[in-house]
Enzyme design. Structure first.
Site, PDB file in Angstrom:
ATOM      1  N   HIS A   1      -9.264   0.143  -0.287  1.00 28.91           N
ATOM      2  CA  HIS A   1      -7.823  -0.517  -0.127  1.00 28.91           C
ATOM      3  C   HIS A   1      -7.639  -1.623  -1.059  1.00 28.91           C
ATOM      4  O   HIS A   1      -8.735  -2.285  -1.554  1.00 28.91           O
ATOM      5  CB  HIS A   1      -7.472  -0.894   1.294  1.00 28.91           C
TER       6      HIS A   1
ATOM      7  N   ASN B   1      -1.698   2.840   8.119  1.00 25.33           N
ATOM      8  CA  ASN B   1      -2.664   1.564   7.923  1.00 25.33           C
ATOM      9  C   ASN B   1      -2.042   0.762   8.698  1.00 25.33           C
ATOM     10  O   ASN B   1      -1.202  -0.120   8.135  1.00 25.33           O
ATOM     11  CB  ASN B   1      -2.900   1.636   6.548  1.00 25.33           C
ATOM     12  N   TRP B   2      -2.603   0.333   9.763  1.00 27.50           N
ATOM     13  CA  TRP B   2      -2.362  -0.819  10.680  1.00 27.50           C
ATOM     14  C   TRP B   2      -2.829  -2.027   9.875  1.00 27.50           C
ATOM     15  O   TRP B   2      -2.324  -3.211  10.426  1.00 27.50           O
ATOM     16  CB  TRP B   2      -2.554  -0.703  11.978  1.00 27.50           C
ATOM     17  N   LYS B   3      -3.618  -2.016   9.360  1.00 30.49           N
ATOM     18  CA  LYS B   3      -4.246  -3.521   8.521  1.00 30.49           C
ATOM     19  C   LYS B   3      -4.464  -4.435   9.807  1.00 30.49           C
ATOM     20  O   LYS B   3      -4.933  -3.913  10.703  1.00 30.49           O
ATOM     21  CB  LYS B   3      -3.244  -4.262   7.660  1.00 30.49           C
TER      22      LYS B   3
ATOM     23  N   GLU C   1      -2.001   3.720  -4.442  1.00 29.94           N
ATOM     24  CA  GLU C   1      -1.046   2.710  -4.097  1.00 29.94           C
ATOM     25  C   GLU C   1      -0.904   1.544  -5.235  1.00 29.94           C
ATOM     26  O   GLU C   1      -1.728   0.894  -5.115  1.00 29.94           O
ATOM     27  CB  GLU C   1      -1.773   2.071  -2.632  1.00 29.94           C
TER      28      GLU C   1
ATOM     29  N   GLU D   1      -6.377  -4.461  -0.977  1.00 29.89           N
ATOM     30  CA  GLU D   1      -6.482  -5.618  -0.123  1.00 29.89           C
ATOM     31  C   GLU D   1      -8.003  -6.136  -0.208  1.00 29.89           C
ATOM     32  O   GLU D   1      -8.492  -7.164  -0.221  1.00 29.89           O
ATOM     33  CB  GLU D   1      -5.794  -5.720   1.083  1.00 29.89           C
TER      34      GLU D   1
ATOM     35  N   GLY E   1       1.983   1.375   5.469  1.00 33.70           N
ATOM     36  CA  GLY E   1       1.598   0.340   6.123  1.00 33.70           C
ATOM     37  C   GLY E   1       2.757  -0.221   7.217  1.00 33.70           C
ATOM     38  O   GLY E   1       2.535   0.318   8.349  1.00 33.70           O
ATOM     39  N   GLY E   2       3.583  -1.288   6.906  1.00 38.38           N
ATOM     40  CA  GLY E   2       4.403  -1.803   7.892  1.00 38.38           C
ATOM     41  C   GLY E   2       5.199  -0.626   8.801  1.00 38.38           C
ATOM     42  O   GLY E   2       5.380  -1.035   9.979  1.00 38.38           O
TER      43      GLY E   2
ATOM     44  N   SER F   1       5.335   0.735   0.311  1.00 36.79           N
ATOM     45  CA  SER F   1       6.750   0.911   0.896  1.00 36.79           C
ATOM     46  C   SER F   1       7.279   1.900   1.019  1.00 36.79           C
ATOM     47  O   SER F   1       8.615   2.223   1.021  1.00 36.79           O
ATOM     48  CB  SER F   1       7.382  -0.225  -0.232  1.00 36.79           C
TER      49      SER F   1
ATOM     50  N   GLY G   1       3.650  -3.603   0.473  1.00 39.62           N
ATOM     51  CA  GLY G   1       4.627  -4.664   1.421  1.00 39.62           C
ATOM     52  C   GLY G   1       5.615  -5.532   0.458  1.00 39.62           C
ATOM     53  O   GLY G   1       5.943  -6.423   0.926  1.00 39.62           O
TER      54      GLY G   1
HETATM   55  P1  13P Z   1       3.204  -0.946   3.005  1.00 42.19           P
HETATM   56  O1  13P Z   1       3.742   0.409   3.362  1.00 42.19           O
HETATM   57  O2  13P Z   1       3.523  -1.988   4.118  1.00 42.19           O
HETATM   58  O3  13P Z   1       3.917  -1.323   1.779  1.00 42.19           O
HETATM   59  O4  13P Z   1       1.596  -0.860   2.843  1.00 42.19           O
HETATM   60  C1  13P Z   1       1.421   0.082   2.007  1.00 42.19           C
HETATM   61  C2  13P Z   1      -0.324   0.016   2.153  1.00 42.19           C
HETATM   62  O5  13P Z   1      -1.008  -0.895   1.862  1.00 42.19           O
HETATM   63  C3  13P Z   1      -0.962   1.421   3.098  1.00 42.19           C
HETATM   64  O6  13P Z   1      -2.315   1.249   3.108  1.00 42.19           O
END
Ligand code: 13P
Length: 249
Positions: free
Chosen positions: A94, A11-13, A166, A96, A233-234, A212, A172
């Site tokens: 998600h 997920n590149w957000k 999640e 967020e 994510g990251g 993470s 993050g």
């Molecule tokens: P991180 O892997 O950066 O913690 O993000 C997880 C995430 O929210 C994937 O949707």
């Protein structure tokens, strides 16, 4: 439970410009070597049309879609727009978006149903905050199972729907849930899915873990009971970081 094909998804957000399309190609090349698992990237809507021709066997998805077909919803993206741009799937729910866009579980269920109507596969995200987790494991399991059931669209089926657990406190933060925390939550979610959908579909639906995930912890997480993949994510932003996670599956 065996028979569920693993999905390793990034997920590149709100990250990624055309300059990063080389990473999409590099990740697609890694994905093409793995016929035994699914690999996907959930990209910013602006990158989907350019990324889709590079994807090969890899799923390209959006990060959200609106619950309505079209209309006066400034700034939103419809399921048909995602499909036309070349996406094969989308995330919904998600944390967020639940947090910053105040999306309810009913909103999430409606978005998932609309995405499916337009032929998209869906990864539906759920998870508890630190505040809920600190009330104890049983409270957290009950909270997330309830959130899952409230977010499930009508006709939910493993052929197009995947769940991603999640924990908000692990996103993050570098604070990954332990394999035993993940196993206990995923077991509770499996019970909830079987109760809601019946034995066959309830056992066949994938449950991913996200929060993470990195090359260092992916093998432990992915070999935990009832973990059918990862939502990353990251560490999905480059082939160098995402490659070891794909390799660990
Ligand atoms: P991180 O892997 O950066 O913690 O993000 C997880 C995430 O929210 C994937 O949707």
């Amino acid at each position: 439970m065996t028979g569920r094909r693993k999905l390793i998804a990034g997920n590149w957000k709100m990250n990624g410009l055309k300059a990063q399309l080389g990473e999409v190609s590099a990740i697609a090349a890694l994905a093409s070597e793995r016929t035994d698992i699914d690999v996907g990237l959930f990209l910013p809507a602006t990158l989907i049309a350019a990324a889709a021709p590079l994807a090969g066997t890899m799923l390209i998805g959006g990060q959200d879609c609106h619950a309505q077909d079209s209309g006066a919803f400034t700034g939103n993206v419809s399921a048909a727009m995602l499909t036309e741009a070349g996406a094969g799937g989308t995330l919904v729910g998600h944390s967020e978006r639940r947090q910053y866009q105040h999306e309810s579980s009913a909103d999430v269920a409606a978005k998932a149903a609309k995405a499916h109507e337009h032929g998209l596969s869906v990864v539906l995200c759920i998870g508890e905050t630190l505040e809920t987790r600190e009330q104890g494991d049983d409270i957290a399991h009950g909270f997330v199972a309830d959130q899952l059931i409230a977010s499930l669209p009508e006709g939910a089926d493993p052929s197009w729907l995947t769940i991603a657990y999640e924990p908000v406190w692990a996103i993050g933060t570098g604070k990954v849930a332990t394999p035993s925390q993940i196993a206990a939550m995923h077991a509770a979610l499996r019970v909830a899915l079987v109760k809601a959908l019946g034995d066959g579909p309830g056992n066949a639906m994938r449950i991913l873990y996200g929060g993470s995930v990195s090359g260092d912890n992916a093998a432990d997480i992915l070999h935990t009971d009832n973990v059918d993949g990862a939502l990353v994510g990251g560490a999905s932003l480059s082939a160098a970081k995402f490659g070891p996670i794909i390799a660990a599956a």
